[in-house]
Design a protein around this motif. Sequence first.
Motif, short mmCIF file in Angstrom:
data_model
loop_
_atom_site.label_atom_id
_atom_site.label_comp_id
_atom_site.label_asym_id
_atom_site.label_seq_id
_atom_site.Cartn_x
_atom_site.Cartn_y
_atom_site.Cartn_z
N PRO A 33 0.57 -1.49 -0.19
CA PRO A 33 0.30 0.05 0.05
C PRO A 33 1.03 1.18 -0.31
CG PRO A 33 -1.09 -1.14 1.37
CD PRO A 33 0.20 -2.44 0.83
N SER A 34 2.15 1.14 0.43
CA SER A 34 3.44 2.31 0.70
C SER A 34 3.98 2.66 -0.61
CB SER A 34 3.52 2.40 2.06
OG SER A 34 4.77 1.53 1.52
N GLU A 35 4.07 1.67 -1.46
CA GLU A 35 4.58 1.57 -2.54
C GLU A 35 3.56 2.64 -3.50
OE1 GLU A 35 7.12 -1.63 -5.13
OE2 GLU A 35 5.38 -2.67 -4.16
N THR A 36 4.86 3.07 -4.70
CA THR A 36 4.22 4.02 -5.87
C THR A 36 4.48 3.12 -6.79
OG1 THR A 36 6.26 4.41 -6.44
CG2 THR A 36 4.85 5.93 -4.76
N ASP A 37 3.54 3.67 -7.76
CA ASP A 37 3.03 2.41 -9.69
C ASP A 37 4.71 3.26 -10.20
OD1 ASP A 37 0.75 2.18 -8.66
OD2 ASP A 37 0.32 3.74 -10.64
#
Length: 181
Positions: A33-37
């Motif tokens: 959830p905290s990872e960016t695309d």
Amino acid sequence: MALPSTIYKTSIQLSDIDRGVYESLQATVAKHPSETDERLVARLLAWAIFHEPELSFTRGLCVGEEPDLWVKGPDGRVRFWVEVGLPESDRIIKASRHAEKVALLACGRALANWDQQHLPRLTGLPNLTVVSLDQAFITTLAARLERSITWSVTITEGTVYLEVDGVTHETGIRIKTGVLL
């Protein structure tokens, strides 16, 4: 309550002409959830650029002591440690002491500052390869990201050509230290 990871089904047709690697790669990848695309795209690009038959995704952001990708030997030791992003140089130095080979796909908006601050400490590590890709390339791919990813990746003469939905994007691979594995 914690947000769940988002699951992506990935299929990459890899033609790494520079290394003579031609593979169909398939994986189910979880995006924290905290990872960016952009970071997810960078992990997938690292999987293709540094591909080896047993290279696999780890639990990544969930476990701070693991790299983004690795190859583990039968004895459980890490043979190949692959990081993505702009980690602290101490983390890479420690990895180079414990793994046979270490690779970093250095990418992110602060790459120029990271290069100045951390790259000088890493240049003497004999088992380390640091490469970078243009951030605009990663951002463009992230904007087109879907839950089912189908890419055709060709690597030749230090250039990555990535076809998605009939559109080909390209960028150079900049080797900052070591040689492309």
